[in-house]
Scaffold this motif. Structure first.
Motif, PDB file in Angstrom:
ATOM      1  N   GLY A   2       0.780  -1.227   0.000  1.00 54.49           N
ATOM      2  CA  GLY A   2       0.000   0.000   0.000  1.00 54.49           C
ATOM      3  C   GLY A   2       0.813   1.279   0.000  1.00 54.49           C
ATOM      4  N   ASN A   3       0.173   2.349   0.473  1.00 53.18           N
ATOM      5  CA  ASN A   3       0.771   3.687   0.426  1.00 53.18           C
ATOM      6  C   ASN A   3       2.002   3.835   1.308  1.00 53.18           C
ATOM      7  OD1 ASN A   3      -1.338   4.515  -1.233  1.00 53.18           O
ATOM      8  ND2 ASN A   3      -2.606   5.126   0.506  1.00 53.18           N
ATOM      9  N   GLY A   4       2.031   3.083   2.406  1.00 54.55           N
ATOM     10  CA  GLY A   4       3.086   3.306   3.384  1.00 54.55           C
ATOM     11  C   GLY A   4       2.872   4.633   4.098  1.00 54.55           C
ATOM     12  N   PHE A   5       3.791   4.984   4.990  1.00 52.25           N
ATOM     13  CA  PHE A   5       3.662   6.248   5.711  1.00 52.25           C
ATOM     14  C   PHE A   5       5.005   6.670   6.274  1.00 52.25           C
ATOM     15  CE2 PHE A   5       2.525   2.750   8.585  1.00 52.25           C
ATOM     16  CZ  PHE A   5       3.378   2.955   9.658  1.00 52.25           C
ATOM     17  N   ASN A   6       5.078   7.919   6.635  1.00 51.62           N
ATOM     18  CA  ASN A   6       6.277   8.461   7.257  1.00 51.62           C
ATOM     19  C   ASN A   6       6.319   8.027   8.714  1.00 51.62           C
ATOM     20  OD1 ASN A   6       7.734  10.606   8.932  1.00 51.62           O
ATOM     21  ND2 ASN A   6       8.322  11.204   6.851  1.00 51.62           N
ATOM     22  N   MET A   7       7.346   7.280   9.086  1.00 53.95           N
ATOM     23  CA  MET A   7       7.413   6.698  10.424  1.00 53.95           C
ATOM     24  C   MET A   7       7.427   7.771  11.509  1.00 53.95           C
ATOM     25  SD  MET A   7       7.478   3.317  10.374  1.00 53.95           S
ATOM     26  CE  MET A   7       8.327   2.843  11.874  1.00 53.95           C
ATOM     27  N   GLU A  12       7.679   3.136   4.507  1.00 55.77           N
ATOM     28  CA  GLU A  12       8.085   4.343   3.802  1.00 55.77           C
ATOM     29  C   GLU A  12       6.941   4.759   2.894  1.00 55.77           C
ATOM     30  OE1 GLU A  12      11.762   4.237   1.712  1.00 55.77           O
ATOM     31  OE2 GLU A  12      12.812   3.126   3.283  1.00 55.77           O
ATOM     32  N   GLU A  13       6.784   6.051   2.717  1.00 59.72           N
ATOM     33  CA  GLU A  13       5.723   6.541   1.847  1.00 59.72           C
ATOM     34  C   GLU A  13       5.899   5.991   0.436  1.00 59.72           C
ATOM     35  OE1 GLU A  13       4.524  10.671   2.107  1.00 59.72           O
ATOM     36  OE2 GLU A  13       5.723  10.890   3.931  1.00 59.72           O
ATOM     37  N   GLY A  14       4.840   5.388  -0.069  1.00 62.22           N
ATOM     38  CA  GLY A  14       4.856   4.816  -1.406  1.00 62.22           C
ATOM     39  C   GLY A  14       5.488   3.446  -1.497  1.00 62.22           C
ATOM     40  N   GLU A  15       5.971   2.893  -0.372  1.00 62.70           N
ATOM     41  CA  GLU A  15       6.698   1.620  -0.395  1.00 62.70           C
ATOM     42  C   GLU A  15       6.032   0.529   0.436  1.00 62.70           C
ATOM     43  OE1 GLU A  15       9.262   1.014  -2.303  1.00 62.70           O
ATOM     44  OE2 GLU A  15       9.350   3.073  -3.050  1.00 62.70           O
ATOM     45  N   GLY A  16       4.814   0.762   0.902  1.00 61.06           N
ATOM     46  CA  GLY A  16       4.131  -0.248   1.692  1.00 61.06           C
ATOM     47  C   GLY A  16       4.618  -0.302   3.131  1.00 61.06           C
ATOM     48  N   THR A  17       4.102  -1.269   3.859  1.00 64.63           N
ATOM     49  CA  THR A  17       4.411  -1.390   5.291  1.00 64.63           C
ATOM     50  C   THR A  17       4.663  -2.845   5.659  1.00 64.63           C
ATOM     51  OG1 THR A  17       3.012   0.520   5.809  1.00 64.63           O
ATOM     52  CG2 THR A  17       3.533  -0.962   7.632  1.00 64.63           C
ATOM     53  N   SER A  18       5.614  -3.066   6.552  1.00 67.54           N
ATOM     54  CA  SER A  18       5.875  -4.397   7.101  1.00 67.54           C
ATOM     55  C   SER A  18       5.751  -4.342   8.619  1.00 67.54           C
ATOM     56  CB  SER A  18       7.274  -4.891   6.724  1.00 67.54           C
ATOM     57  OG  SER A  18       7.372  -5.104   5.330  1.00 67.54           O
ATOM     58  N   ILE A  19       5.088  -5.343   9.181  1.00 68.33           N
ATOM     59  CA  ILE A  19       4.941  -5.464  10.630  1.00 68.33           C
ATOM     60  C   ILE A  19       5.509  -6.817  11.041  1.00 68.33           C
ATOM     61  CG2 ILE A  19       3.296  -5.610  12.540  1.00 68.33           C
ATOM     62  CD1 ILE A  19       1.450  -3.805  10.927  1.00 68.33           C
ATOM     63  N   LEU A  20       6.468  -6.806  11.940  1.00 65.24           N
ATOM     64  CA  LEU A  20       7.078  -8.039  12.422  1.00 65.24           C
ATOM     65  C   LEU A  20       6.776  -8.197  13.912  1.00 65.24           C
ATOM     66  CD1 LEU A  20       8.904 -10.521  12.132  1.00 65.24           C
ATOM     67  CD2 LEU A  20      10.866  -9.040  12.620  1.00 65.24           C
ATOM     68  N   LEU A  21       6.076  -9.277  14.238  1.00 59.04           N
ATOM     69  CA  LEU A  21       5.779  -9.625  15.629  1.00 59.04           C
ATOM     70  C   LEU A  21       6.676 -10.780  16.039  1.00 59.04           C
ATOM     71  CD1 LEU A  21       3.995  -9.719  18.244  1.00 59.04           C
ATOM     72  CD2 LEU A  21       2.480 -11.265  16.961  1.00 59.04           C
ATOM     73  N   THR A  22       7.360 -10.630  17.177  1.00 59.77           N
ATOM     74  CA  THR A  22       8.229 -11.682  17.706  1.00 59.77           C
ATOM     75  C   THR A  22       7.816 -11.967  19.138  1.00 59.77           C
ATOM     76  OG1 THR A  22      10.056 -10.907  16.322  1.00 59.77           O
ATOM     77  CG2 THR A  22      10.595 -12.435  18.102  1.00 59.77           C
TER      78      THR A  22
END
Length: 204
Positions: free
Chosen positions: A153-158, A188-198
């Motif tokens: 998706g769009n991603g966002f500014n952290m 990152e904006e325009g680069e999608g999002t990743s969520i890592l749960l450990t």
């Protein structure tokens, strides 16, 4: 809170679901016993029946959102797969999930919190990401359970998101911390999002 969700889900599914089914049965019984009613009446009754069907589906979906029975009866892997399928049907966002590397049965708190974090992640994606695809992998590695969710998706500014203190992201982090885990978010904006749960699982 989860106990309350379970009780509410049971009441909604059983009580409201049964009442709606009864209304539908009475409607069709009325039609069957009055074959000479006008076409306009029949058409209206058909519309009411379709509306009842949609409401029954909505009741089941709400009950599942509150507490999926499959999570308690079949474990984490099946619950995640089932929720992914429903998410795709509801949103049109393609969801690829790999759960082959995990044991479905962990402690109840682990099952519940991992599922809720996954659920919240998909909710955030549907609301904000404008994504077309989600990839998720859940596996065990060196006594840790790891869940990676990535969208296109769009991603966002952290930094901006940290300042806004998103409720959904805070909820995921708090759930992870409550069972000794950690949530890491990369975007990152325009680069999608990743969520890592450990999460540490020891001998589970």
């Amino acid at each position: 809170r989860e106990e309350e969700r379970t009780n509410m889900a049971r009441e909604i599914h059983d009580e409201l679901g049964q009442q709606l089914t009864l209304v539908k049965m009475n409607l069709f019984s009325l039609l069957k016993n009055n074959e000479n009613v006008s076409p306009a009446f029949q058409e209206k009754a058909k519309e009411i029946g379709e509306s009842i069907n949609k409401t029954v589906d909505m009741v089941r979906r709400i009950a599942t959102e509150l507490r999926p029975v499959i999570l308690d009866e079949h474990g984490l892997a099946d619950a995640i797969l089932s929720h992914s399928n429903e998410f795709t049907k509801r949103t049109g966002i393609k969801t690829n999930v790999d759960v082959k590397g995990i044991n479905s049965i962990y402690d109840l708190s682990i099952n519940t919190d991992v599922f809720r974090i996954y659920q919240e992640s998909l909710t955030n994606i549907a609301r904000h990401a404008n994504a077309t695809k989600v990839d998720a992998v859940i596996k065990t590695e060196n006594d840790f359970l790891k869940l990676l969710i990535t969208d296109d998706g769009n991603g966002f500014n952290m930094e901006n998101r940290r300042n806004k203190k998103s409720l959904g992201l805070l909820m995921m982090q708090e759930r992870a911390i409550s069972i000794g885990g950690l949530v890491k978010i990369i975007s990152e904006e325009g680069e999608g999002t990743s969520i890592l749960l450990t999460i540490p699982i020891g001998n589970n």
